[in-house]
Design a protein around this motif. Structure first.
Motif, PDB file in Angstrom:
ATOM      1  N   GLY A  99       7.183  17.445  -9.980  1.00  0.00           N
ATOM      2  CA  GLY A  99       5.915  17.901  -9.424  1.00  0.00           C
ATOM      3  C   GLY A  99       5.146  16.823  -8.696  1.00  0.00           C
ATOM      4  O   GLY A  99       3.936  16.925  -8.524  1.00  0.00           O
ATOM      5  N   ILE A 100       5.841  15.778  -8.261  1.00  0.00           N
ATOM      6  CA  ILE A 100       5.199  14.681  -7.536  1.00  0.00           C
ATOM      7  C   ILE A 100       5.055  15.092  -6.077  1.00  0.00           C
ATOM      8  O   ILE A 100       6.028  15.463  -5.423  1.00  0.00           O
ATOM      9  CB  ILE A 100       6.003  13.381  -7.668  1.00  0.00           C
ATOM     10  N   THR A 101       3.822  15.009  -5.567  1.00  0.00           N
ATOM     11  CA  THR A 101       3.571  15.376  -4.175  1.00  0.00           C
ATOM     12  C   THR A 101       4.024  14.244  -3.250  1.00  0.00           C
ATOM     13  O   THR A 101       4.274  13.118  -3.686  1.00  0.00           O
ATOM     14  CB  THR A 101       2.071  15.652  -3.943  1.00  0.00           C
ATOM     15  N   ALA A 102       4.091  14.575  -1.961  1.00  0.00           N
ATOM     16  CA  ALA A 102       4.508  13.575  -0.971  1.00  0.00           C
ATOM     17  C   ALA A 102       3.503  12.424  -0.919  1.00  0.00           C
ATOM     18  O   ALA A 102       3.885  11.259  -0.786  1.00  0.00           O
ATOM     19  CB  ALA A 102       4.652  14.223   0.403  1.00  0.00           C
ATOM     20  N   ARG A 103       2.208  12.741  -1.062  1.00  0.00           N
ATOM     21  CA  ARG A 103       1.173  11.700  -1.013  1.00  0.00           C
ATOM     22  C   ARG A 103       1.274  10.792  -2.236  1.00  0.00           C
ATOM     23  O   ARG A 103       1.120   9.581  -2.125  1.00  0.00           O
ATOM     24  CB  ARG A 103      -0.204  12.355  -0.939  1.00  0.00           C
ATOM     25  N   GLU A 104       1.522  11.381  -3.400  1.00  0.00           N
ATOM     26  CA  GLU A 104       1.683  10.571  -4.615  1.00  0.00           C
ATOM     27  C   GLU A 104       2.900   9.663  -4.489  1.00  0.00           C
ATOM     28  O   GLU A 104       2.848   8.497  -4.898  1.00  0.00           O
ATOM     29  CB  GLU A 104       1.805  11.479  -5.838  1.00  0.00           C
ATOM     30  N   LEU A 105       3.975  10.181  -3.905  1.00  0.00           N
ATOM     31  CA  LEU A 105       5.166   9.361  -3.707  1.00  0.00           C
ATOM     32  C   LEU A 105       4.897   8.245  -2.704  1.00  0.00           C
ATOM     33  O   LEU A 105       5.348   7.109  -2.895  1.00  0.00           O
ATOM     34  CB  LEU A 105       6.339  10.225  -3.232  1.00  0.00           C
ATOM     35  N   GLU A 106       4.131   8.559  -1.661  1.00  0.00           N
ATOM     36  CA  GLU A 106       3.778   7.542  -0.673  1.00  0.00           C
ATOM     37  C   GLU A 106       2.963   6.414  -1.322  1.00  0.00           C
ATOM     38  O   GLU A 106       3.220   5.229  -1.107  1.00  0.00           O
ATOM     39  CB  GLU A 106       2.980   8.194   0.455  1.00  0.00           C
ATOM     40  N   ILE A 107       1.998   6.806  -2.146  1.00  0.00           N
ATOM     41  CA  ILE A 107       1.171   5.808  -2.828  1.00  0.00           C
ATOM     42  C   ILE A 107       2.005   5.044  -3.841  1.00  0.00           C
ATOM     43  O   ILE A 107       1.863   3.821  -3.985  1.00  0.00           O
ATOM     44  CB  ILE A 107      -0.061   6.482  -3.468  1.00  0.00           C
ATOM     45  N   LEU A 108       2.914   5.711  -4.529  1.00  0.00           N
ATOM     46  CA  LEU A 108       3.793   5.039  -5.493  1.00  0.00           C
ATOM     47  C   LEU A 108       4.686   4.020  -4.787  1.00  0.00           C
ATOM     48  O   LEU A 108       4.937   2.930  -5.312  1.00  0.00           O
ATOM     49  CB  LEU A 108       4.634   6.071  -6.236  1.00  0.00           C
ATOM     50  N   THR A 109       5.127   4.345  -3.579  1.00  0.00           N
ATOM     51  CA  THR A 109       5.933   3.407  -2.790  1.00  0.00           C
ATOM     52  C   THR A 109       5.117   2.164  -2.437  1.00  0.00           C
ATOM     53  O   THR A 109       5.612   1.034  -2.512  1.00  0.00           O
ATOM     54  CB  THR A 109       6.437   4.091  -1.503  1.00  0.00           C
ATOM     55  N   LEU A 110       3.858   2.358  -2.080  1.00  0.00           N
ATOM     56  CA  LEU A 110       3.002   1.219  -1.752  1.00  0.00           C
ATOM     57  C   LEU A 110       2.676   0.402  -3.001  1.00  0.00           C
ATOM     58  O   LEU A 110       2.543  -0.817  -2.928  1.00  0.00           O
ATOM     59  CB  LEU A 110       1.729   1.700  -1.060  1.00  0.00           C
ATOM     60  N   VAL A 111       2.560   1.064  -4.142  1.00  0.00           N
ATOM     61  CA  VAL A 111       2.366   0.344  -5.411  1.00  0.00           C
ATOM     62  C   VAL A 111       3.589  -0.517  -5.689  1.00  0.00           C
ATOM     63  O   VAL A 111       3.476  -1.666  -6.131  1.00  0.00           O
ATOM     64  CB  VAL A 111       2.090   1.332  -6.571  1.00  0.00           C
ATOM     65  N   ALA A 112       4.777   0.029  -5.415  1.00  0.00           N
ATOM     66  CA  ALA A 112       6.012  -0.720  -5.643  1.00  0.00           C
ATOM     67  C   ALA A 112       6.093  -1.948  -4.746  1.00  0.00           C
ATOM     68  O   ALA A 112       6.707  -2.955  -5.119  1.00  0.00           O
ATOM     69  CB  ALA A 112       7.223   0.185  -5.390  1.00  0.00           C
ATOM     70  N   ARG A 113       5.464  -1.892  -3.575  1.00  0.00           N
ATOM     71  CA  ARG A 113       5.438  -3.060  -2.689  1.00  0.00           C
ATOM     72  C   ARG A 113       4.465  -4.130  -3.175  1.00  0.00           C
ATOM     73  O   ARG A 113       4.423  -5.223  -2.629  1.00  0.00           O
ATOM     74  CB  ARG A 113       5.025  -2.640  -1.282  1.00  0.00           C
ATOM     75  N   GLY A 114       3.644  -3.781  -4.171  1.00  0.00           N
ATOM     76  CA  GLY A 114       2.723  -4.756  -4.740  1.00  0.00           C
ATOM     77  C   GLY A 114       1.326  -4.708  -4.165  1.00  0.00           C
ATOM     78  O   GLY A 114       0.534  -5.622  -4.371  1.00  0.00           O
ATOM     79  N   LEU A 115       0.994  -3.637  -3.434  1.00  0.00           N
ATOM     80  CA  LEU A 115      -0.334  -3.523  -2.857  1.00  0.00           C
ATOM     81  C   LEU A 115      -1.341  -3.090  -3.913  1.00  0.00           C
ATOM     82  O   LEU A 115      -1.006  -2.333  -4.822  1.00  0.00           O
ATOM     83  CB  LEU A 115      -0.340  -2.513  -1.710  1.00  0.00           C
ATOM     84  N   SER A 116      -2.559  -3.569  -3.784  1.00  0.00           N
ATOM     85  CA  SER A 116      -3.632  -3.163  -4.686  1.00  0.00           C
ATOM     86  C   SER A 116      -4.184  -1.814  -4.236  1.00  0.00           C
ATOM     87  O   SER A 116      -3.882  -1.344  -3.136  1.00  0.00           O
ATOM     88  CB  SER A 116      -4.755  -4.200  -4.687  1.00  0.00           C
ATOM     89  N   ASN A 117      -4.991  -1.204  -5.097  1.00  0.00           N
ATOM     90  CA  ASN A 117      -5.602   0.090  -4.735  1.00  0.00           C
ATOM     91  C   ASN A 117      -6.440  -0.040  -3.470  1.00  0.00           C
ATOM     92  O   ASN A 117      -6.429   0.847  -2.622  1.00  0.00           O
ATOM     93  CB  ASN A 117      -6.471   0.610  -5.882  1.00  0.00           C
ATOM     94  N   ARG A 118      -7.167  -1.127  -3.335  1.00  0.00           N
ATOM     95  CA  ARG A 118      -8.015  -1.333  -2.154  1.00  0.00           C
ATOM     96  C   ARG A 118      -7.149  -1.459  -0.898  1.00  0.00           C
ATOM     97  O   ARG A 118      -7.474  -0.905   0.150  1.00  0.00           O
ATOM     98  CB  ARG A 118      -8.878  -2.573  -2.339  1.00  0.00           C
ATOM     99  N   GLU A 119      -6.055  -2.202  -0.985  1.00  0.00           N
ATOM    100  CA  GLU A 119      -5.172  -2.367   0.170  1.00  0.00           C
ATOM    101  C   GLU A 119      -4.509  -1.041   0.548  1.00  0.00           C
ATOM    102  O   GLU A 119      -4.371  -0.727   1.729  1.00  0.00           O
ATOM    103  CB  GLU A 119      -4.114  -3.424  -0.127  1.00  0.00           C
ATOM    104  N   ILE A 120      -4.123  -0.255  -0.465  1.00  0.00           N
ATOM    105  CA  ILE A 120      -3.519   1.051  -0.199  1.00  0.00           C
ATOM    106  C   ILE A 120      -4.538   1.959   0.475  1.00  0.00           C
ATOM    107  O   ILE A 120      -4.227   2.648   1.446  1.00  0.00           O
ATOM    108  CB  ILE A 120      -2.992   1.681  -1.504  1.00  0.00           C
ATOM    109  N   ALA A 121      -5.766   1.952  -0.022  1.00  0.00           N
ATOM    110  CA  ALA A 121      -6.823   2.785   0.557  1.00  0.00           C
ATOM    111  C   ALA A 121      -7.066   2.414   2.014  1.00  0.00           C
ATOM    112  O   ALA A 121      -7.229   3.282   2.872  1.00  0.00           O
ATOM    113  CB  ALA A 121      -8.111   2.639  -0.257  1.00  0.00           C
ATOM    114  N   THR A 122      -7.089   1.125   2.299  1.00  0.00           N
ATOM    115  CA  THR A 122      -7.294   0.664   3.671  1.00  0.00           C
ATOM    116  C   THR A 122      -6.141   1.098   4.567  1.00  0.00           C
ATOM    117  O   THR A 122      -6.350   1.555   5.684  1.00  0.00           O
ATOM    118  CB  THR A 122      -7.434  -0.867   3.702  1.00  0.00           C
ATOM    119  N   GLN A 123      -4.939   0.980   4.070  1.00  0.00           N
ATOM    120  CA  GLN A 123      -3.765   1.310   4.871  1.00  0.00           C
ATOM    121  C   GLN A 123      -3.672   2.813   5.139  1.00  0.00           C
ATOM    122  O   GLN A 123      -3.263   3.234   6.214  1.00  0.00           O
ATOM    123  CB  GLN A 123      -2.494   0.827   4.169  1.00  0.00           C
ATOM    124  N   LEU A 124      -4.059   3.641   4.157  1.00  0.00           N
ATOM    125  CA  LEU A 124      -3.934   5.090   4.307  1.00  0.00           C
ATOM    126  C   LEU A 124      -5.217   5.760   4.801  1.00  0.00           C
ATOM    127  O   LEU A 124      -5.262   6.980   4.942  1.00  0.00           O
ATOM    128  CB  LEU A 124      -3.522   5.716   2.962  1.00  0.00           C
TER     129      LEU A 124
END
Length: 161
Positions: A99-124
């Protein structure tokens, strides 16, 4: 005639002096509390402006120091793919079953790259709270309590490269 002018001048001057004295008495003595309050307000306002300028000038100096000592780190370069290797594609069947959405998977991929929540928010181009919400939902669906557990579980399930 000159005498009358002199007397009228002296009486007029005396009346003006009395008027000035009564005005002084009315303003200063009758309204001394208001004048004192206004003087205190002016002093506090001047002190506040001085203190505010001093504090903000200090912060600007600190910011300049931080900017001068900033160290730029190059982003991770993607490893060149071998000619026979295909790019990674997540296991969509497993993704749908969890039940993982595409957006959750996208964010999980960015988490795996080591980005912080703030960096992910800025990028997306979303808020930091939106990223936190997607992370929390993805972590729940993967049964992970921490970011590292979620990434490890995502790799085990074939969702992450």
């Amino acid at each position: 005639m000159k005498r009358h002018v002199l007397i009228f001048g002296l009486v007029g001057g005396l009346l003006i002096a009395i008027l000035q004295y009564t005005e002084y008495r009315f303003v200063v003595i009758e309204h001394s509390v208001e004048l004192y309050g206004a003087l205190v307000a002016i002093l506090f306002a001047a002190f506040g402006i001085w203190l505010g300028l001093r504090i903000t000038r200090g912060r600007e100096t600190i910011r300049e120091t931080v900017v001068v000592r900033e160290v730029l780190v190059a982003a991770e370069a993607a490893a060149p793919l071998a000619s026979d290797a295909a790019p990674f594609a997540p296991d969509t069947a497993r993704q749908q079953s969890l039940g993982i959405t595409a957006r959750e998977l996208e964010i999980l991929t960015l988490v795996a790259r080591g980005l912080s929540n703030r960096e992910i928010a800025t990028q997306l181009f979303v808020s930091e709270n939106t990223v936190k919400t997607h992370c929390a939902r993805a972590f729940d669906k993967l049964g992970a309590a921490r970011r590292t557990q979620a990434v490890l579980r995502g790799k085990e399930l074939g969702l992450l490269p």
